[in-house]
Design a protein around this motif. Structure first.
Motif, mmCIF file in Angstrom:
data_model
loop_
_atom_site.group_PDB
_atom_site.id
_atom_site.type_symbol
_atom_site.label_atom_id
_atom_site.label_comp_id
_atom_site.label_asym_id
_atom_site.label_seq_id
_atom_site.Cartn_x
_atom_site.Cartn_y
_atom_site.Cartn_z
ATOM 1 N N PRO A 191 0.817 -1.224 0.000
ATOM 2 C CA PRO A 191 0.000 0.000 0.000
ATOM 3 C C PRO A 191 0.845 1.267 0.000
ATOM 4 C CG PRO A 191 -0.842 -1.579 1.600
ATOM 5 C CD PRO A 191 0.485 -2.088 1.153
ATOM 6 N N LEU A 192 1.958 1.259 0.735
ATOM 7 C CA LEU A 192 2.839 2.427 0.768
ATOM 8 C C LEU A 192 3.465 2.666 -0.604
ATOM 9 C CD1 LEU A 192 4.255 4.699 2.295
ATOM 10 C CD2 LEU A 192 5.972 3.019 3.053
ATOM 11 N N ASN A 193 3.884 1.610 -1.260
ATOM 12 C CA ASN A 193 4.437 1.744 -2.613
ATOM 13 C C ASN A 193 3.431 2.384 -3.572
ATOM 14 O OD1 ASN A 193 6.933 0.668 -2.020
ATOM 15 N ND2 ASN A 193 6.497 -1.359 -2.871
ATOM 16 N N ILE A 244 11.158 14.416 -4.288
ATOM 17 C CA ILE A 244 11.562 14.053 -2.931
ATOM 18 C C ILE A 244 10.353 14.043 -2.006
ATOM 19 C CG2 ILE A 244 12.882 14.797 -0.909
ATOM 20 C CD1 ILE A 244 14.958 15.939 -2.844
ATOM 21 N N LYS A 245 9.576 15.105 -2.066
ATOM 22 C CA LYS A 245 8.399 15.202 -1.201
ATOM 23 C C LYS A 245 7.404 14.081 -1.495
ATOM 24 C CE LYS A 245 4.790 18.398 0.319
ATOM 25 N NZ LYS A 245 4.198 19.736 0.160
ATOM 26 N N ALA A 246 7.208 13.771 -2.770
ATOM 27 C CA ALA A 246 6.256 12.736 -3.162
ATOM 28 C C ALA A 246 6.653 11.364 -2.618
ATOM 29 C CB ALA A 246 6.146 12.676 -4.682
ATOM 30 N N PHE A 247 7.944 11.136 -2.454
ATOM 31 C CA PHE A 247 8.428 9.843 -1.968
ATOM 32 C C PHE A 247 8.543 9.824 -0.447
ATOM 33 C CE2 PHE A 247 11.688 6.681 -0.972
ATOM 34 C CZ PHE A 247 11.277 5.598 -1.738
ATOM 35 N N PHE A 248 9.079 10.894 0.133
ATOM 36 C CA PHE A 248 9.379 10.897 1.562
ATOM 37 C C PHE A 248 8.161 11.193 2.428
ATOM 38 C CE2 PHE A 248 14.221 11.832 1.302
ATOM 39 C CZ PHE A 248 14.406 10.572 0.773
ATOM 40 N N GLU A 249 7.279 12.071 1.978
ATOM 41 C CA GLU A 249 6.148 12.463 2.811
ATOM 42 C C GLU A 249 5.259 11.268 3.171
ATOM 43 O OE1 GLU A 249 3.721 16.502 3.040
ATOM 44 O OE2 GLU A 249 3.141 15.322 1.295
ATOM 45 N N PRO A 250 4.840 10.434 2.210
ATOM 46 C CA PRO A 250 4.015 9.279 2.587
ATOM 47 C C PRO A 250 4.759 8.309 3.497
ATOM 48 C CG PRO A 250 3.922 9.668 0.217
ATOM 49 C CD PRO A 250 5.021 10.529 0.753
ATOM 50 N N THR A 251 6.087 8.229 3.319
ATOM 51 C CA THR A 251 6.876 7.313 4.141
ATOM 52 C C THR A 251 6.890 7.766 5.592
ATOM 53 O OG1 THR A 251 8.280 6.913 2.201
ATOM 54 C CG2 THR A 251 9.096 6.129 4.313
ATOM 55 N N LEU A 252 7.066 9.065 5.827
ATOM 56 C CA LEU A 252 7.047 9.582 7.189
ATOM 57 C C LEU A 252 5.639 9.530 7.788
ATOM 58 C CD1 LEU A 252 9.486 12.621 6.943
ATOM 59 C CD2 LEU A 252 9.937 10.342 7.852
ATOM 60 N N ASN A 306 2.549 7.036 11.685
ATOM 61 C CA ASN A 306 1.342 7.235 12.489
ATOM 62 C C ASN A 306 0.084 6.745 11.773
ATOM 63 O OD1 ASN A 306 2.817 8.667 14.566
ATOM 64 N ND2 ASN A 306 2.912 10.381 13.150
ATOM 65 N N SER A 307 0.259 5.878 10.787
ATOM 66 C CA SER A 307 -0.867 5.477 9.947
ATOM 67 C C SER A 307 -1.697 4.343 10.540
ATOM 68 C CB SER A 307 -0.357 5.054 8.565
ATOM 69 O OG SER A 307 0.474 3.895 8.672
ATOM 70 N N CYS A 308 -1.115 3.537 11.420
ATOM 71 C CA CYS A 308 -1.845 2.401 11.991
ATOM 72 C C CYS A 308 -1.150 1.970 13.277
ATOM 73 C CB CYS A 308 -1.918 1.236 11.002
ATOM 74 S SG CYS A 308 -0.295 0.622 10.483
ATOM 75 N N THR A 309 -1.826 1.124 14.041
ATOM 76 C CA THR A 309 -1.295 0.726 15.342
ATOM 77 C C THR A 309 -0.018 -0.103 15.222
ATOM 78 O OG1 THR A 309 -2.773 -1.199 15.325
ATOM 79 C CG2 THR A 309 -3.555 0.783 16.454
ATOM 80 N N GLY A 310 0.154 -0.813 14.127
ATOM 81 C CA GLY A 310 1.334 -1.667 13.983
ATOM 82 C C GLY A 310 2.498 -1.017 13.266
ATOM 83 N N ALA A 311 2.350 0.246 12.870
ATOM 84 C CA ALA A 311 3.387 0.891 12.062
ATOM 85 C C ALA A 311 4.722 0.974 12.788
ATOM 86 C CB ALA A 311 2.931 2.285 11.635
ATOM 87 N N LYS A 312 4.694 1.365 14.047
ATOM 88 C CA LYS A 312 5.951 1.509 14.790
ATOM 89 C C LYS A 312 6.634 0.164 14.995
ATOM 90 C CE LYS A 312 4.988 5.897 17.116
ATOM 91 N NZ LYS A 312 3.806 6.223 16.313
#
Length: 211
Positions: A63-65, A92-100, A104-110
């Protein structure tokens, strides 16, 4: 418990245990016990621990890809409409922003980030190799778009700079930002924005540096 619920519980538990104890040190038996299912059920859904690892990584990375590719494609479409080269800063923003934002996108992300971070330093290459297999298409896509944005930089140099940039991003994802970079009273949103701004400035300077 439905079949789907059981599968998700196993995935969630595997993600946490692989992050906390390492892939090698986690057995299917202990994982099934922690998830509250029998070993036969875990084997039924995933077959092997390797297959389970692939499922853990795939459900986060695919999904991140797709999000990153969509945002990069939007940058390219705008450039084509304006009949200009794409801006490196926009890519750069298009690639890095969704990654960062993923942190905080879901409970298991960390836990997932912890799993990937741990794999970088562990001698066993299983997790690292699986992770790289899934992220390679996204990184290659970004590389091809950067070649259009920075045609004067030789491909081998640009690829090296991109790999260093991805490494920087990986470190930024795993570090404790609240303690190492920001004031304690800063909100999570403010933390992410500050990190993105500084990461953006740092990576842009590296990618566009004179040869």
């Amino acid at each position: 418990m439905s079949c789907c619920d059981t599968k998700i519980r196993i995935l969630d538990c595997a993600e946490q245990m692989f992050a906390n104890h390492g892939y090698t040190n986690t057995s299917m038996r202990s994982l099934a016990q922690q998830a509250g299912v029998n070993l036969a059920s875990a084997n039924y859904h995933f077959g092997t621990k390797d297959n389970l690892l692939r499922a853990v990584i795939e459900r986060r990375i695919i999904p991140l890809n797709k999000i990153r590719q969509k945002r990069i494609d939007e940058v390219m479409v705008r450039a084509q409409q304006e009949n200009t080269l794409p801006e490196t800063a926009d890519l750069i923003k298009a690639f890095f922003e969704p990654t960062l934002e993923f942190r905080n996108s879901c409970t298991g992300a960390k836990a997932f980030i912890g799993l990937v971070s741990r794999s970088i330093s562990e001698p066993d290459k299983t997790v690292r190799s699986c992770f790289l297999e899934f992220v390679k298409p996204s990184v290659n896509h970004k590389f091809e778009m950067l070649r259009l944005a920075l045609p004067h930089i030789p491909a081998e140099i640009l690829k090296a700079r991109l790999m260093l940039s991805v490494g920087t991003m990986s470190y930024a994802l795993s570090m404790n930002i609240s303690e190492q970079l920001t004031a304690q009273d800063m909100s999570a949103t403010g933390t992410n924005q500050l990190l993105l701004q500084q990461l953006h400035t740092y990576v842009l300077a590296g990618l566009e540096a004179p040869i």
